[in-house]
Motif scaffolding. Structure first.
Motif, PDB file in Angstrom:
ATOM      1  N   THR A 176      28.963 -17.394 -12.998  1.00 15.64           N
ATOM      2  CA  THR A 176      29.445 -18.325 -13.342  1.00 15.64           C
ATOM      3  C   THR A 176      27.610 -19.293 -13.596  1.00 15.64           C
ATOM      4  OG1 THR A 176      29.069 -19.140 -10.510  1.00 15.64           O
ATOM      5  CG2 THR A 176      30.981 -19.324 -11.690  1.00 15.64           C
ATOM      6  N   ASP A 177      27.049 -19.969 -13.944  1.00 24.28           N
ATOM      7  CA  ASP A 177      25.706 -20.439 -14.420  1.00 24.28           C
ATOM      8  C   ASP A 177      25.076 -20.428 -13.117  1.00 24.28           C
ATOM      9  OD1 ASP A 177      26.393 -20.979 -16.495  1.00 24.28           O
ATOM     10  OD2 ASP A 177      26.589 -22.936 -16.665  1.00 24.28           O
ATOM     11  N   GLU A 178      25.900 -20.664 -11.970  1.00 23.86           N
ATOM     12  CA  GLU A 178      25.196 -20.679 -10.744  1.00 23.86           C
ATOM     13  C   GLU A 178      24.430 -18.785  -9.753  1.00 23.86           C
ATOM     14  OE1 GLU A 178      27.242 -22.634  -6.839  1.00 23.86           O
ATOM     15  OE2 GLU A 178      25.010 -23.276  -6.422  1.00 23.86           O
ATOM     16  N   GLU A 179      25.900 -18.271 -10.346  1.00 23.05           N
ATOM     17  CA  GLU A 179      25.263 -16.722  -9.778  1.00 23.05           C
ATOM     18  C   GLU A 179      24.350 -16.465 -10.804  1.00 23.05           C
ATOM     19  OE1 GLU A 179      29.973 -15.216  -8.227  1.00 23.05           O
ATOM     20  OE2 GLU A 179      29.726 -15.633 -10.638  1.00 23.05           O
ATOM     21  N   THR A 180      24.795 -16.138 -12.445  1.00 25.89           N
ATOM     22  CA  THR A 180      23.571 -16.375 -13.062  1.00 25.89           C
ATOM     23  C   THR A 180      22.367 -16.012 -12.329  1.00 25.89           C
ATOM     24  OG1 THR A 180      25.097 -16.024 -14.777  1.00 25.89           O
ATOM     25  CG2 THR A 180      23.248 -15.743 -15.445  1.00 25.89           C
ATOM     26  N   ARG A 238      21.901 -16.294  -0.991  1.00 27.70           N
ATOM     27  CA  ARG A 238      22.768 -17.267  -1.286  1.00 27.70           C
ATOM     28  C   ARG A 238      22.627 -18.287  -1.624  1.00 27.70           C
ATOM     29  NH1 ARG A 238      24.621 -17.397   4.196  1.00 27.70           N
ATOM     30  NH2 ARG A 238      27.120 -15.959   3.891  1.00 27.70           N
ATOM     31  N   ARG A 239      22.971 -18.986  -3.030  1.00 25.06           N
ATOM     32  CA  ARG A 239      22.269 -20.465  -3.655  1.00 25.06           C
ATOM     33  C   ARG A 239      23.982 -21.001  -4.383  1.00 25.06           C
ATOM     34  NH1 ARG A 239      18.397 -20.293  -8.885  1.00 25.06           N
ATOM     35  NH2 ARG A 239      17.371 -19.073  -7.112  1.00 25.06           N
ATOM     36  N   GLY A 240      23.670 -22.145  -3.060  1.00 19.57           N
ATOM     37  CA  GLY A 240      24.799 -22.798  -3.887  1.00 19.57           C
ATOM     38  C   GLY A 240      26.373 -22.377  -2.825  1.00 19.57           C
ATOM     39  N   ARG A 241      27.205 -21.812  -3.916  1.00 16.74           N
ATOM     40  CA  ARG A 241      28.216 -21.464  -3.915  1.00 16.74           C
ATOM     41  C   ARG A 241      28.445 -20.195  -4.313  1.00 16.74           C
ATOM     42  NH1 ARG A 241      32.110 -25.291  -6.839  1.00 16.74           N
ATOM     43  NH2 ARG A 241      30.202 -25.903  -8.092  1.00 16.74           N
ATOM     44  N   ALA A 242      26.964 -19.680  -4.440  1.00 22.92           N
ATOM     45  CA  ALA A 242      27.008 -18.517  -5.586  1.00 22.92           C
ATOM     46  C   ALA A 242      26.068 -17.552  -4.363  1.00 22.92           C
ATOM     47  CB  ALA A 242      25.873 -18.361  -6.201  1.00 22.92           C
ATOM     48  N   ALA A 243      26.573 -16.006  -4.750  1.00 13.72           N
ATOM     49  CA  ALA A 243      26.005 -14.884  -3.090  1.00 13.72           C
ATOM     50  C   ALA A 243      25.573 -13.981  -4.894  1.00 13.72           C
ATOM     51  CB  ALA A 243      27.078 -14.923  -2.747  1.00 13.72           C
ATOM     52  N   MET A 244      24.528 -12.996  -4.205  1.00 16.76           N
ATOM     53  CA  MET A 244      24.497 -12.449  -4.381  1.00 16.76           C
ATOM     54  C   MET A 244      24.149 -10.760  -4.454  1.00 16.76           C
ATOM     55  SD  MET A 244      24.460 -11.366  -8.022  1.00 16.76           S
ATOM     56  CE  MET A 244      25.451 -12.763  -9.638  1.00 16.76           C
TER      57      MET A 244
END
Length: 301
Positions: A176-180, A238-244
Motif C-alpha cells: 500500500t502507499d502507507e507501506e511504501t 509501524r505506521r498506521g496500518r502498516a508494519a515493516m
C-alpha cells in the motif's frame, strides 16, 4: 560540560545516548532506577576499555534501563527538563576537563523533546542489555583500558552479541502507499554511511497486528524463489496500518545455494519456500552458523 551534566543529574531523571562510558564514570553520574542510557556496546568499545561492562553491570543492578548500540558516536543527554548535546563521553578525562570539549545546553521545550526523541530512537535500534548480554560482554578481553577506539573497524553486518538464527520465505505482495512510505523511511534511516554500496537494507511487509519475535542482532536465512540471502535483523516499525521489518544485507558475505541450505536442515527447497518463519534449534542453528561462517557466539535465547 561533563561536570555540569553530572551535577545537574543529582535527583533528576536521566536519559542519555552517549558513545562511551568507562570505569571512571562509576562515581560521576548519579544514576537511579528508571534512568535510561544507550552506549556503544560494540566488541571494539569493550575491548578498548572505552565502554566498561563492569560499570554497566553496576548501573543494571541499580535498575537503570541500558541499551547497547554498535555504531553510536553521539553524546546527547536529557537531565530533567534540560538537554545537553556535545562532544564529551562519560569518562574521568572529560569530567576533569583533561580534554577540550564543546556542548550546547538548552531548556527550550522543542530542543528537549527532540533530544529525548533521538535518545528513544537510539534505544529502539539497539540491543537491550540484560544477563544474556553480560554473559557475552564479560568474555571480551580488555586490551587497553582507556585506549583509542578505532571507529567501526568491523563490518556492521555480522552479529557481535548473542543472536538467534531464523529461516523464512520472502513473500512478495503489493504494498500500500502507507507501506511504501514506511519502507522508504526505514531504508534511509538504516543506510550505512561510507558503505560504498556494499550494504543494503531489505524491507519486508508484515502484519501490523502481530508482534515480531526477532531482535537485534538476529540473523535470517531468507528463502527466495530460487536462491537464499543471509540478512541481519535491524528493527520492526509501524505506521498506521502498516508494519515493516528491516534487514541489512552484505554483498561480500558468504553465499550458499538453496540446495545447500536445505541439505544442512535435512529439508527440501520446496519445504523451505512454503514454510513459515522459524527460529532454529541448537543443532540446526549450528549447521547454518557453520554453513555461513557466522561468529561462534551463543544463542540469544
Amino acid at each position: 560540560m561533563m561536570q555540569t551534566i553530572c551535577e545537574k543529574a543529582e535527583g533528576r531523571r536521566i536519559r542519555a545516548a552517549v558513545a562511551y562510558a568507562g570505569d571512571g564514570a562509576a562515581d560521576l553520574l548519579p544514576v537511579k532506577e528508571g534512568d535510561l542510557i544507550v552506549v556503544n556496546g560494540s566488541r571494539n568499545a569493550l575491548a578498548s576499555g572505552a565502554t566498561s561492562a563492569r560499570l554497566l553491570r553496576s548501573w543494571y543492578e541499580q535498575g537503570v534501563l541500558l541499551f547497547a548500540h554498535e555504531t553510536l558516536h553521539a553524546k546527547v543527554f536529557v537531565i530533567g527538563r534540560t538537554a545537553f548535546v556535545g562532544s564529551a563521553n562519560l569518562s574521568l578525562r572529560a569530567h576533569a576537563d583533561c580534554t577540550v570539549e564543546a556542548a550546547i545546553q538548552s531548556t527550550d521545550a522543542a530542543i528537549v523533546v527532540g533530544a529525548r526523541e533521538f535518545i528513544d530512537e537510539m534505544a529502539a535500534n539497539a540491543i537491550e542489555i540484560d544477563e544474556t548480554w553480560f554473559d557475552w560482554a564479560e568474555t571480551v578481553l580488555v586490551r587497553a583500558k582507556g585506549g583509542p577506539v578505532l571507529w567501526n573497524p568491523n563490518p556492521p553486518f555480522e552479529p557481535n552479541a548473542p543472536y538467534d538464527v531464523w529461516v523464512g520465505p520472502e513473500v512478495g505482495v503489493d504494498w500500500t502507499d502507507e507501506e511504501t512510505a514506511l519502507a522508504q523511511a526505514g531504508r534511509r534511516m538504516h543506510r550505512v554511511v561510507g558503505g560504498k554500496g556494499r550494504y543494503g537494507t531489505i524491507a519486508i511487509s508484515e502484519s501490523a497486528t502481530d508482534e515480531s519475535w526477532l531482535e537485534q542482532p538476529d540473523m535470517v536465512v531468507l528463502i527466495r524463489p530460487r536462491s537464499v540471502q543471509l540478512v541481519r535483523f535491524l528493527d520492526r516499525r509501524r505506521r498506521g496500518r502498516a508494519a515493516m521489518g528491516f534487514y541489512r544485507t552484505d554483498r561480500e558475505c558468504v553465499r550458499r545455494t538453496l540446495g545447500e541450505v536445505a541439505a544442512a536442515l535435512d529439508s527440501t527447497p520446496a519445504m523451505l519456500r512454503e514454510g513459515d518463519w522459524a527460529r532454529m534449534d541448537s543443532s540446526r542453528r549450528e549447521a547454518l552458523r557453520d554453513l555461513f561462517k557466522l561468529p561462534k557466539l551463543p544463542a540469544r535465547s
